[in-house]
Design a protein around this motif. Structure first.
Motif, short mmCIF file in Angstrom:
data_model
loop_
_atom_site.label_atom_id
_atom_site.label_comp_id
_atom_site.label_asym_id
_atom_site.label_seq_id
_atom_site.Cartn_x
_atom_site.Cartn_y
_atom_site.Cartn_z
N SER A 135 2.22 40.32 -48.87
CA SER A 135 2.38 40.11 -47.58
C SER A 135 0.80 40.45 -46.86
CB SER A 135 3.27 41.28 -46.85
OG SER A 135 3.40 41.20 -45.59
N SER A 141 6.23 28.55 -55.44
CA SER A 141 5.39 28.51 -54.08
C SER A 141 4.16 27.55 -54.60
CB SER A 141 5.33 29.86 -53.50
OG SER A 141 4.54 29.49 -52.20
N SER A 166 9.59 31.61 -48.17
CA SER A 166 9.08 32.79 -48.37
C SER A 166 9.54 33.56 -49.61
CB SER A 166 8.80 33.39 -47.25
OG SER A 166 7.99 32.99 -46.32
N ARG A 191 4.51 37.36 -55.15
CA ARG A 191 4.09 37.17 -53.65
C ARG A 191 3.57 38.36 -53.01
NH1 ARG A 191 6.46 32.40 -51.50
NH2 ARG A 191 5.01 32.60 -49.76
N HIS A 208 2.08 27.01 -42.97
CA HIS A 208 2.81 28.17 -42.08
C HIS A 208 2.44 27.92 -40.69
CE1 HIS A 208 4.44 31.43 -44.52
NE2 HIS A 208 3.67 30.86 -45.53
N GLN A 244 8.44 38.37 -48.12
CA GLN A 244 7.44 37.92 -49.31
C GLN A 244 7.10 39.15 -49.91
OE1 GLN A 244 3.91 35.55 -48.38
NE2 GLN A 244 5.13 34.33 -46.61
N SER A 271 9.51 39.06 -53.01
CA SER A 271 9.49 37.77 -53.63
C SER A 271 8.49 38.11 -54.80
CB SER A 271 9.23 36.53 -52.84
OG SER A 271 10.12 36.39 -52.01
N GLY A 309 6.17 33.39 -56.58
CA GLY A 309 4.87 32.97 -56.40
C GLY A 309 4.40 31.68 -57.27
N ARG A 357 -1.45 25.95 -47.87
CA ARG A 357 -0.34 27.02 -47.65
C ARG A 357 -0.58 27.60 -46.01
NH1 ARG A 357 -1.34 27.97 -52.86
NH2 ARG A 357 -2.65 29.58 -52.61
N TRP A 373 12.05 30.93 -44.22
CA TRP A 373 12.47 32.04 -44.97
C TRP A 373 12.72 31.55 -46.51
CZ3 TRP A 373 15.46 34.52 -40.56
CH2 TRP A 373 14.51 35.11 -39.34
N ASP A 392 8.93 37.22 -41.93
CA ASP A 392 8.58 36.21 -43.12
C ASP A 392 7.75 36.77 -43.96
OD1 ASP A 392 8.38 33.54 -44.03
OD2 ASP A 392 6.47 33.44 -43.29
N GLU A 393 6.60 37.61 -43.50
CA GLU A 393 6.05 38.56 -44.32
C GLU A 393 6.47 39.53 -44.97
OE1 GLU A 393 2.67 37.42 -45.30
OE2 GLU A 393 3.23 35.74 -43.98
#
Length: 159
Positions: A122, A34, A27, A120, A73, A114, A117, A31, A69, A24, A110-111
């Motif tokens: 989902s 990441s 996540s 980012r 995951h 995102q 964020s 972006g 990525r 998390w 988790d999604e």
């Protein structure tokens, strides 16, 4: 030395908490951060693969890090699936629904993180990738337990 059931549960609980913090936490990264992290990991992987694979293996262009990525995951959630299976089996016996439900809830969470964020997004596909990792982790535990059971039976009857 035999570790008590309670100690095993505490250790597994701590490992799960650390794994969730890692998943998390990544996540929640913006972006750009990441992508930088994925690119750095991809460079290391490319360097290793270029050292062991034929030179013409990589013809066709550089990837954008998406595969790295997705594999990251999947790997994170495979680890989580093994941990959840071991912990839930300590508490509930050999329940398969417990690890599956907690793994799916973790993937959806988790999604969802995102979504909030910056830079980012989902994806339902990513939930399936994450959940596939959880199922793979469960399968690893099932296979190891099955192989251990066969080994114990063989050694018991061969002696």
């Amino acid at each position: 030395m035999v570790i008590s059931k309670k100690t095993q549960m505490i250790i597994l609980g701590i490992l799960i908490a650390l794994t969730l913090t890692f998943i998390w936490g990544n996540s929640a990264l913006p972006g750009t951060k990441s992508s930088q992290l994925s690119d750095a990991v991809k460079e290391v992987i490319d360097w290793v693969l270029e050292a062991i694979l034929p030179e013409d293996f990589f013809q066709g262009g550089e990837g954008d890090g998406t595969l790295v990525r997705k594999l990251a995951h999947f790997t994170e959630f495979t680890l989580l699936g093994t941990e959840l299976t071991l912990l839930i089996w300590q508490v509930m016996g050999r329940s398969l629904t417990g690890p599956l439900l907690w793994g799916l809830l973790t993937a959806v969470t988790d999604e969802t993180i995102q979504l909030f964020s910056p830079g980012r997004g989902s994806s339902v596909r990513d939930v399936w990738i994450d959940f596939g990792g959880v199922v793979t982790g469960m399968a690893i535990i099932l296979l190891v337990r099955r192989c251990r059971g066969r080994h114990v039976k063989k050694s018991y009857f061969s002696g």
